[in-house]
Design a protein around this motif. Structure first.
Motif, PDB file in Angstrom:
ATOM      1  N   GLU A 315      -8.694 -20.578 -35.451  1.00 50.69           N
ATOM      2  CA  GLU A 315      -9.298 -19.593 -34.545  1.00 50.69           C
ATOM      3  C   GLU A 315      -9.444 -18.231 -35.208  1.00 50.69           C
ATOM      4  OE1 GLU A 315      -6.521 -19.796 -31.394  1.00 50.69           O
ATOM      5  OE2 GLU A 315      -7.494 -21.483 -30.370  1.00 50.69           O
ATOM      6  N   LEU A 316      -8.577 -17.953 -36.198  1.00 51.74           N
ATOM      7  CA  LEU A 316      -8.636 -16.679 -36.912  1.00 51.74           C
ATOM      8  C   LEU A 316      -9.688 -16.680 -38.016  1.00 51.74           C
ATOM      9  CD1 LEU A 316      -4.813 -15.897 -37.198  1.00 51.74           C
ATOM     10  CD2 LEU A 316      -6.483 -14.756 -35.717  1.00 51.74           C
ATOM     11  N   GLY A 317     -10.354 -17.817 -38.203  1.00 50.24           N
ATOM     12  CA  GLY A 317     -11.459 -17.876 -39.153  1.00 50.24           C
ATOM     13  C   GLY A 317     -11.095 -18.359 -40.537  1.00 50.24           C
ATOM     14  N   PHE A 318      -9.910 -18.922 -40.720  1.00 45.98           N
ATOM     15  CA  PHE A 318      -9.526 -19.443 -42.036  1.00 45.98           C
ATOM     16  C   PHE A 318     -10.252 -20.755 -42.304  1.00 45.98           C
ATOM     17  CE2 PHE A 318      -6.121 -16.481 -41.377  1.00 45.98           C
ATOM     18  CZ  PHE A 318      -5.750 -16.071 -42.652  1.00 45.98           C
ATOM     19  N   SER A 319     -10.849 -20.864 -43.459  1.00 46.85           N
ATOM     20  CA  SER A 319     -11.506 -22.111 -43.830  1.00 46.85           C
ATOM     21  C   SER A 319     -10.465 -23.110 -44.319  1.00 46.85           C
ATOM     22  CB  SER A 319     -12.537 -21.857 -44.936  1.00 46.85           C
ATOM     23  OG  SER A 319     -11.908 -21.281 -46.069  1.00 46.85           O
ATOM     24  N   GLU A 320     -10.799 -24.378 -44.230  1.00 45.75           N
ATOM     25  CA  GLU A 320      -9.835 -25.415 -44.594  1.00 45.75           C
ATOM     26  C   GLU A 320      -9.786 -25.578 -46.114  1.00 45.75           C
ATOM     27  OE1 GLU A 320      -8.932 -30.149 -43.780  1.00 45.75           O
ATOM     28  OE2 GLU A 320     -10.346 -29.064 -42.510  1.00 45.75           O
ATOM     29  N   ASN A 321      -8.635 -25.284 -46.706  1.00 43.47           N
ATOM     30  CA  ASN A 321      -8.394 -25.499 -48.130  1.00 43.47           C
ATOM     31  C   ASN A 321      -6.894 -25.649 -48.335  1.00 43.47           C
ATOM     32  OD1 ASN A 321      -7.234 -22.760 -48.496  1.00 43.47           O
ATOM     33  ND2 ASN A 321      -9.370 -22.104 -48.127  1.00 43.47           N
ATOM     34  N   PHE A 322      -6.497 -25.890 -49.586  1.00 43.92           N
ATOM     35  CA  PHE A 322      -5.076 -26.149 -49.855  1.00 43.92           C
ATOM     36  C   PHE A 322      -4.217 -24.915 -49.550  1.00 43.92           C
ATOM     37  CE2 PHE A 322      -1.318 -26.652 -52.610  1.00 43.92           C
ATOM     38  CZ  PHE A 322      -0.874 -27.877 -52.137  1.00 43.92           C
ATOM     39  N   LEU A 327      -0.267 -22.113 -45.896  1.00 45.60           N
ATOM     40  CA  LEU A 327       0.002 -21.068 -44.906  1.00 45.60           C
ATOM     41  C   LEU A 327       0.303 -21.680 -43.546  1.00 45.60           C
ATOM     42  CD1 LEU A 327       0.123 -18.070 -44.161  1.00 45.60           C
ATOM     43  CD2 LEU A 327      -2.365 -18.132 -43.805  1.00 45.60           C
ATOM     44  N   ALA A 328      -0.385 -22.778 -43.213  1.00 46.16           N
ATOM     45  CA  ALA A 328      -0.178 -23.446 -41.925  1.00 46.16           C
ATOM     46  C   ALA A 328       1.212 -24.063 -41.813  1.00 46.16           C
ATOM     47  CB  ALA A 328      -1.242 -24.522 -41.717  1.00 46.16           C
ATOM     48  N   CYS A 329       1.869 -24.261 -42.943  1.00 46.54           N
ATOM     49  CA  CYS A 329       3.245 -24.775 -42.897  1.00 46.54           C
ATOM     50  C   CYS A 329       4.209 -23.731 -42.355  1.00 46.54           C
ATOM     51  CB  CYS A 329       3.699 -25.206 -44.303  1.00 46.54           C
ATOM     52  SG  CYS A 329       2.801 -26.626 -44.956  1.00 46.54           S
ATOM     53  N   VAL A 330       3.805 -22.452 -42.449  1.00 49.70           N
ATOM     54  CA  VAL A 330       4.659 -21.344 -42.000  1.00 49.70           C
ATOM     55  C   VAL A 330       4.194 -20.801 -40.650  1.00 49.70           C
ATOM     56  CG1 VAL A 330       5.546 -19.053 -42.596  1.00 49.70           C
ATOM     57  CG2 VAL A 330       5.108 -20.732 -44.400  1.00 49.70           C
ATOM     58  N   TYR A 331       2.874 -20.667 -40.495  1.00 47.49           N
ATOM     59  CA  TYR A 331       2.326 -20.088 -39.263  1.00 47.49           C
ATOM     60  C   TYR A 331       1.026 -20.784 -38.909  1.00 47.49           C
ATOM     61  CZ  TYR A 331      -0.195 -16.947 -36.168  1.00 47.49           C
ATOM     62  OH  TYR A 331      -0.907 -16.450 -35.111  1.00 47.49           O
ATOM     63  N   ASP A 332       0.917 -21.186 -37.650  1.00 48.51           N
ATOM     64  CA  ASP A 332      -0.345 -21.735 -37.152  1.00 48.51           C
ATOM     65  C   ASP A 332      -0.368 -21.583 -35.631  1.00 48.51           C
ATOM     66  OD1 ASP A 332      -2.818 -22.845 -37.125  1.00 48.51           O
ATOM     67  OD2 ASP A 332      -2.146 -24.912 -37.384  1.00 48.51           O
ATOM     68  N   GLY A 333      -0.458 -20.353 -35.188  1.00 47.89           N
ATOM     69  CA  GLY A 333      -0.387 -20.062 -33.760  1.00 47.89           C
ATOM     70  C   GLY A 333       1.035 -19.811 -33.304  1.00 47.89           C
ATOM     71  N   VAL A 334       1.997 -20.253 -34.074  1.00 46.99           N
ATOM     72  CA  VAL A 334       3.424 -20.009 -33.833  1.00 46.99           C
ATOM     73  C   VAL A 334       4.084 -19.767 -35.186  1.00 46.99           C
ATOM     74  CG1 VAL A 334       3.588 -21.407 -31.729  1.00 46.99           C
ATOM     75  CG2 VAL A 334       3.961 -22.474 -33.961  1.00 46.99           C
ATOM     76  N   ILE A 335       5.250 -19.110 -35.147  1.00 49.09           N
ATOM     77  CA  ILE A 335       6.036 -18.934 -36.367  1.00 49.09           C
ATOM     78  C   ILE A 335       7.043 -20.075 -36.420  1.00 49.09           C
ATOM     79  CG2 ILE A 335       7.624 -17.436 -37.628  1.00 49.09           C
ATOM     80  CD1 ILE A 335       6.409 -15.066 -36.147  1.00 49.09           C
ATOM     81  N   PHE A 336       6.886 -20.975 -37.380  1.00 48.22           N
ATOM     82  CA  PHE A 336       7.762 -22.136 -37.462  1.00 48.22           C
ATOM     83  C   PHE A 336       9.165 -21.728 -37.901  1.00 48.22           C
ATOM     84  CE2 PHE A 336       3.538 -24.180 -38.294  1.00 48.22           C
ATOM     85  CZ  PHE A 336       3.509 -24.954 -37.143  1.00 48.22           C
ATOM     86  N   SER A 337      10.148 -22.496 -37.471  1.00 46.96           N
ATOM     87  CA  SER A 337      11.528 -22.283 -37.897  1.00 46.96           C
ATOM     88  C   SER A 337      11.671 -22.716 -39.354  1.00 46.96           C
ATOM     89  CB  SER A 337      12.484 -23.094 -37.023  1.00 46.96           C
ATOM     90  OG  SER A 337      12.293 -24.483 -37.254  1.00 46.96           O
TER      91      SER A 337
END
Length: 749
Positions: A315-322, A327-337
């Motif tokens: 939703e923030l406009g990030f294109s899909e890449n490695f 980054l999605a492992c750390v944050y993707d709408g929530v801050i992961f533990s």
């Protein structure tokens, strides 16, 4: 090869020293009895390798506990080249009691004054040179936690190990000195080795010595008939103990000069006022435990995503890449533990690598069955299990920190108040809490319990304290429950399942103590060690041991099992490839499926509901197999039930949910059943080796009945709240029947 034995009181840092000297994977704990049998490693820094034997932590060489007998027999019978006696310098007087007993044996001895760093931090001083002179054996200052003074310790041990040494006693000022001397002469004349030690123990009326030397004991009996002390009467054991402490107080204790001689409370004392408080202690423990689970399993660490509705990366406009995937492992709408970040990273790694492998196999033109075997039978199962390795390591790390800091000893202390009311001492909690790591060493550790009934009921309740192997079940299934119910993430549900296990243990203890395992509660005496920062090296050794064991299982037992599950789910009884609903696995699962109907994952599910039964059955081999089985079957399901199961990002458990129609209540019941039922085959074997003959089959039956009943209770009450009244009525009826039965037995007695 020379052998050195490490001896000392519980919590003196003995096992930490063992790990520093050997680099071994022996577990470092902070409570008595963590080392039940001797552990052996090798010291390789000297000119020649030296075998180091870690003996159980003991307070004396009297046969009061199994640990004391093990240590005593090893020193007397195995004749080590040197005994390194670890003395906690902050508790000098109590630790030297054991020292005075070891010194009575004809064996070279070196005293390791441990925790010197803590003593210096308190501003205290000790004259170790004068102490060495008065003891007559080498004394070395060390800090096992920081690895200081170890080279000097081993050098001094090497010096004395090649020399003979005769036992020496501090009982020269005792009223029984003459009797000890006469008995010693008699034993020496009879050719008894270590005559001084045996003479002292015989005068104490030590039961082992009385059986070994009945003739010499007649001298003690004759003397006892005419002797009577004003304070102790004819209690020779108390007289000897009093004489030891008086000598230690007079000759050794003054060498330790304390900066604060008053009643000033230490930081540990101040912390204990809160952490071991009568009412606040247990709630604080539960809060700490929940915090550990939240850090390990939470998908929204700070709850900011669920509160403010943060936008996802897409939703923030990030294109899909490695880079975006990282980054999605750390944050993707929530801050992961932290635990979920590690899980996401491992999942990204395994999916990427496994994808390359499958692409490579397809490029080589492999047959469809070979691709299916590699993709679904091998990689599907392994991927589902390997993804949880980081979370398992993190949970074990956090629990190990609690152990090594000294806090778990406090938990045993505060739980003793509750456990004692139900017929078991806080000492039994020590092996139970070890069950959070692995049930096998926990069951072996029950040897520290003197009462056989207490040992039996402890072994039976250890599986209720979920081991690391059950974490994938908790994480995977709890996450699905959270998704279905909208309860945020799986951390709260995972924590609740651990609490359910502990409550079941308490109820089981109450039932067994009221029926088959009646008896008095053994006394529980425990010294609370001071809080300290855990050893980084010790933690890493412990974690490596557990992780290595887990990964070895993944690539041996679990790998073989996933291949077998894939084969059985793809082949029929005619040994031809078939659809999954016609497979061997499906026919066996459907046969057993009705049995689990009261638990929510039986006949009420559709034709594919048997997968939960099969997963629970494979869990008997190794608990990790439950999720591995889901991983293998999910791939097969995806081809049968597409497009529902082909949703990108759906977990293996969610695919099972969609494919079978199971409710969240059934999933909760499934977690409870797998947490509390028969443990893995290795743990069952350990239980069989530790429990009395004739009781093992009843132990297995107990696990089945307890898990089945608890799961049925959870499913029915969560599905239909009014059934709680039925369960309460049944519980009251059972309690009433037990009370009548006990009254009947009392009258006969």
């Amino acid at each position: 090869m020379k052998r050195y034995a490490l001896a000392g009181n519980p919590n003196c840092g003995k096992t930490t020293l063992f790990n520093c000297l050997t680099g071994s994977t022996a577990h470092v704990g902070n409570w008595p009895g963590v080392t039940v049998d001797k552990r052996e490693g090798t010291y390789k820094k000297g000119e020649d390798p030296i075998s180091i034997v870690d003996l159980p932590g003991i307070y004396s060489l009297s046969p009061y506990t199994p640990e004391e007998v093990i240590s005593r027999n090893y020193i007397l019978d195995e004749k080590p080249d040197c005994v390194i006696d670890i003395v906690d310098v902050t508790n000098l007087e109590r630790n030297l009691y054991l020292t005075t007993q070891i010194m009575e044996i004809d064996v070279p001895v070196v005293i390791a004054l441990n925790m010197m760093d803590l003593m210096q931090k308190q501003g205290d001083t000790i004259d170790e040179k004068e102490l060495e002179k008065r003891l007559g054996v080498p004394v070395v200052r060390i800090s096992a936690l920081k690895g200081e003074g170890l080279d000097e310790l081993m050098r001094r041990a090497q010096e004395v190990s090649g020399q003979g040494r005769k036992g020496k006693t501090v009982l020269d000022e005792c009223t029984l000195t003459h009797l000890i001397g006469d008995v010693r002469i008699a034993l020496s004349g009879a050719g008894v080795e270590n005559p001084l030690f045996h003479a002292v123990k015989l005068v104490e009326c030590d039961e082992i010595e009385v059986q070994m030397h009945p003739t010499a004991f007649k001298m003690v009996e004759e003397f006892k008939g005419v002797f009577k002390d004003e304070l102790f009467g004819a209690d020779f054991e108390a007289l000897v103990a009093d004489a030891r402490y008086k000598y230690i107080t007079k000759h050794y204790s003054p060498l330790l000069v304390k900066k604060n001689k008053g009643l000033k409370h230490s930081k540990s004392d101040k912390a204990d006022k809160i952490l071991t408080h009568k009412w606040a202690g247990i709630p604080i423990f539960l809060v700490i435990l929940f915090g550990i689970f939240h850090l390990t399993f939470s998908e929204d660490l700070l709850w900011l995503g669920s509160i403010f509705g943060f936008s996802t990366l897409e939703e923030l406009g990030f294109s899909e890449n490695f880079g975006t995937s990282l980054l999605a492992c750390v944050y993707d709408g929530v801050i992961f533990s932290p635990g979920m970040i590690l899980f996401n990273l491992m999942d990204l790694l395994t999916s990427t690598v496994f994808g390359w492998i499958v692409a490579g196999v397809e490029a080589l033109g492999a047959a469809d069955w070979a691709i299916g075997l590699i993709q679904d039978g091998i990689l599907g199962g392994l991927g589902g299990v390997l993804s949880f390795v980081p979370q398992i390591v993190m949970l074990l790390l956090l629990l190990s920190i609690l152990e090594d800091s000294g806090y778990m000893a406090r938990v045993a202390f505060i739980l003793d108040r509750i456990f004692r009311r139900f017929g078991v001492s806080g000492r039994a909690f020590i092996p139970m809490i070890m069950g959070f790591g692995c049930s096998i060493p926990a069951m072996v550790n029950t040897r520290t319990l003197a009462d056989e009934r207490e040992r039996t009921l402890t072994i039976r309740t250890i599986p209720f304290f979920s081991c690391g192997a059950k974490l994938p079940i908790l994480v995977g299934v709890a996450g699905a429950v959270a998704h279905i119910t909208g309860l945020g993430d799986g951390s709260l549900i995972s924590f609740s399942m651990y609490v359910v296990g502990m409550l079941l243990a308490v109820v089981s203890i109450l039932l067994m103590r009221s029926t088959t395992q009646r008896g008095e509660v053994a006394p529980f005496i425990m010294e609370l060690p001071p809080y300290h920062t855990p050893s980084g090296k010790g933690l890493m050794i412990h974690l490596w041991d557990k992780t290595k064991h887990y990964i070895e299982k993944v690539f041996t037992i679990i790998l073989a099992s996933t291949v077998l599950v894939w084969f059985l789910s793809n082949f029929g009884w005619n040994w031809q490839m078939v659809e999954i609903e016609n497979s061997i696995l499906a026919s066996v699962g459907q046969l057993l499926q009705p049995v689990f109907t009261p638990l929510g994952f039986g006949s009420q599910l559709n034709s594919f509901g048997w997968v939960f039964v099969v997963a629970a059955a494979t869990g008997l081999i190794a608990k990790e197999e439950v999720i591995a089985t889901f991983g293998t079957l999910a791939a097969v399901f995806a081809g049968v039930l597409a497009p529902e199961l082909s949703v990108e990002g759906a977990t293996e458990v969610m695919k099972m949910v969609v494919g079978t129609g199971i409710t969240w209540q059934g999933l909760v019941s499934f977690i409870i059943f797998n947490m509390t039922t028969i443990p893995c085959f290795a743990a069952v074997a350990a239980a069989k080796g530790e429990i009395q003959k004739g009781k093992f089959r009843w132990t297995v039956a107990f696990w089945v009945v307890a898990s089945y009943t608890t799961s049925a209770l959870a499913y029915t009450v969560l599905s239909w709240w009014w059934t709680a009244f039925i369960w309460v009525a049944v519980a009251i009826a059972v309690g009433f029947a037990i009370r009548l039965w006990n009254k009947k037995i009392s009258k006969k007695a």
